[in-house]
Design an enzyme around this catalytic site. Sequence first.
Site, PDB file in Angstrom:
ATOM      1  N   LYS A   1     -19.797  50.737 -25.120  1.00 51.38           N
ATOM      2  CA  LYS A   1     -18.037  51.226 -25.192  1.00 51.38           C
ATOM      3  C   LYS A   1     -17.816  50.398 -26.583  1.00 51.38           C
ATOM      4  O   LYS A   1     -16.375  51.029 -27.457  1.00 51.38           O
ATOM      5  CB  LYS A   1     -17.730  50.705 -23.747  1.00 51.38           C
ATOM      6  CG  LYS A   1     -18.159  51.650 -23.202  1.00 51.38           C
ATOM      7  CD  LYS A   1     -17.709  51.412 -22.121  1.00 51.38           C
ATOM      8  CE  LYS A   1     -18.390  51.763 -20.963  1.00 51.38           C
ATOM      9  NZ  LYS A   1     -18.974  52.024 -19.551  1.00 51.38           N
TER      10      LYS A   1
ATOM     11  N   GLN B   1     -16.247  47.112 -15.628  1.00 52.40           N
ATOM     12  CA  GLN B   1     -17.439  48.041 -15.443  1.00 52.40           C
ATOM     13  C   GLN B   1     -18.368  48.136 -13.812  1.00 52.40           C
ATOM     14  O   GLN B   1     -17.473  46.837 -13.594  1.00 52.40           O
ATOM     15  CB  GLN B   1     -18.143  47.335 -16.466  1.00 52.40           C
ATOM     16  CG  GLN B   1     -20.435  47.880 -16.488  1.00 52.40           C
ATOM     17  CD  GLN B   1     -19.887  49.377 -16.933  1.00 52.40           C
ATOM     18  OE1 GLN B   1     -18.791  49.486 -17.750  1.00 52.40           O
ATOM     19  NE2 GLN B   1     -20.786  49.470 -17.107  1.00 52.40           N
TER      20      GLN B   1
ATOM     21  N   ASP C   1     -11.350  55.699 -16.714  1.00 52.52           N
ATOM     22  CA  ASP C   1     -11.860  56.220 -16.497  1.00 52.52           C
ATOM     23  C   ASP C   1     -12.146  57.300 -15.476  1.00 52.52           C
ATOM     24  O   ASP C   1     -12.682  58.144 -15.265  1.00 52.52           O
ATOM     25  CB  ASP C   1     -13.035  54.888 -15.579  1.00 52.52           C
ATOM     26  CG  ASP C   1     -13.929  54.053 -16.360  1.00 52.52           C
ATOM     27  OD1 ASP C   1     -14.728  55.142 -16.923  1.00 52.52           O
ATOM     28  OD2 ASP C   1     -14.457  53.243 -15.704  1.00 52.52           O
TER      29      ASP C   1
HETATM   30  N1  GUN Z   1     -21.354  51.988 -15.050  1.00 53.99           N
HETATM   31  C1  GUN Z   1     -21.858  53.161 -15.255  1.00 53.99           C
HETATM   32  N2  GUN Z   1     -21.353  53.894 -15.655  1.00 53.99           N
HETATM   33  C2  GUN Z   1     -19.865  53.790 -15.780  1.00 53.99           C
HETATM   34  C3  GUN Z   1     -18.317  54.387 -16.213  1.00 53.99           C
HETATM   35  O1  GUN Z   1     -18.997  55.247 -16.556  1.00 53.99           O
HETATM   36  N3  GUN Z   1     -17.781  53.370 -15.813  1.00 53.99           N
HETATM   37  C4  GUN Z   1     -17.951  52.612 -14.800  1.00 53.99           C
HETATM   38  N4  GUN Z   1     -16.626  51.423 -15.370  1.00 53.99           N
HETATM   39  N5  GUN Z   1     -18.714  51.598 -15.063  1.00 53.99           N
HETATM   40  C5  GUN Z   1     -19.962  52.445 -14.607  1.00 53.99           C
END
Ligand code: GUN
Length: 292
Positions: free
Chosen positions: A57, A101, A124
Amino acid sequence: MTATPTAKNIDGNALAAQLRSDVARRTQALKSRGLTPGLAVVLVGDNPASQVYVRNKVKACTEAGLHSVLEKYDASMTEGDLLARVDALNNDPAIHGILVQLPLPTHIDANKVIESIAPAKDVDGFHIASAGALMVGQPGFWPCTPYGCMKMLESIGYELRGKHAVVIGRSNIVGKPMAMMLLQKNATVTICHSATPDLQAMTLQADVIVAAVGKRNVLTANMVKPGAVVIDVGMNRNDEGKLCGDVDFEGVRQVASYITPVPGGVGPMTITMLLVNTLESAERDGALRGLV
Ligand code: GUN
């Protein structure tokens, strides 16, 4: 003799590259007005998959010209300390998107943390305010994976109005928001899940199938109407350790008209939509401040 595959692949890598170059161009335009879009990624603990995700990311932000900060904390971090960090990021004018996350260590209430993120920075799309806005068709951030699936359908010029879409999976992150997005485009939507008695009877009626379960071979060729469009959100490993989706790709591609491969399908779209959401958050901030 093997049958001729009929489905065209929807190339997630190509579409992601196209969208990311648009993000880079709009980011440059914002920067020239003195505003740099910024994303904060917060990782608590040392989950190996999460470490890879957050690294990707941050890398994607850098490549598109966005500012990003990665905050890594020990698994022993308290819930109170994490909430304090989110509060600081909520009030940081250099940050337009906050991503905590998941999964979080079990002593931290993930819902409480997500609800502490300012909805204006919830890139998100996991906050209840974002979910509610999607539900009632108001502006707000859409969760990145289903948003990416919608972009894939858009990329093939698919008209959803009047079509029957079947979503397999009802998670808050993919299945439920996916169903709302398809509904917003005037599809007739069915959500199937682990208690659906006859999945095949449902999927055989579908013009569009989105498989988002997290299990191999949930969708096989005998469950697909000829010409259907199949979107595979799954991310699994087969017996040889190779990445595969929820769909039996080799079988289903003989029947479908379009299909997304794994890897190279939905995967690259998720981070792309995170960049899009962060950029749009910054653009809104710029508009509020009279910069754009
Ligand atoms: N864990 C796995 N995929 C994601 C996501 O798209 N966002 C977040 N915050 N955690 C994740």
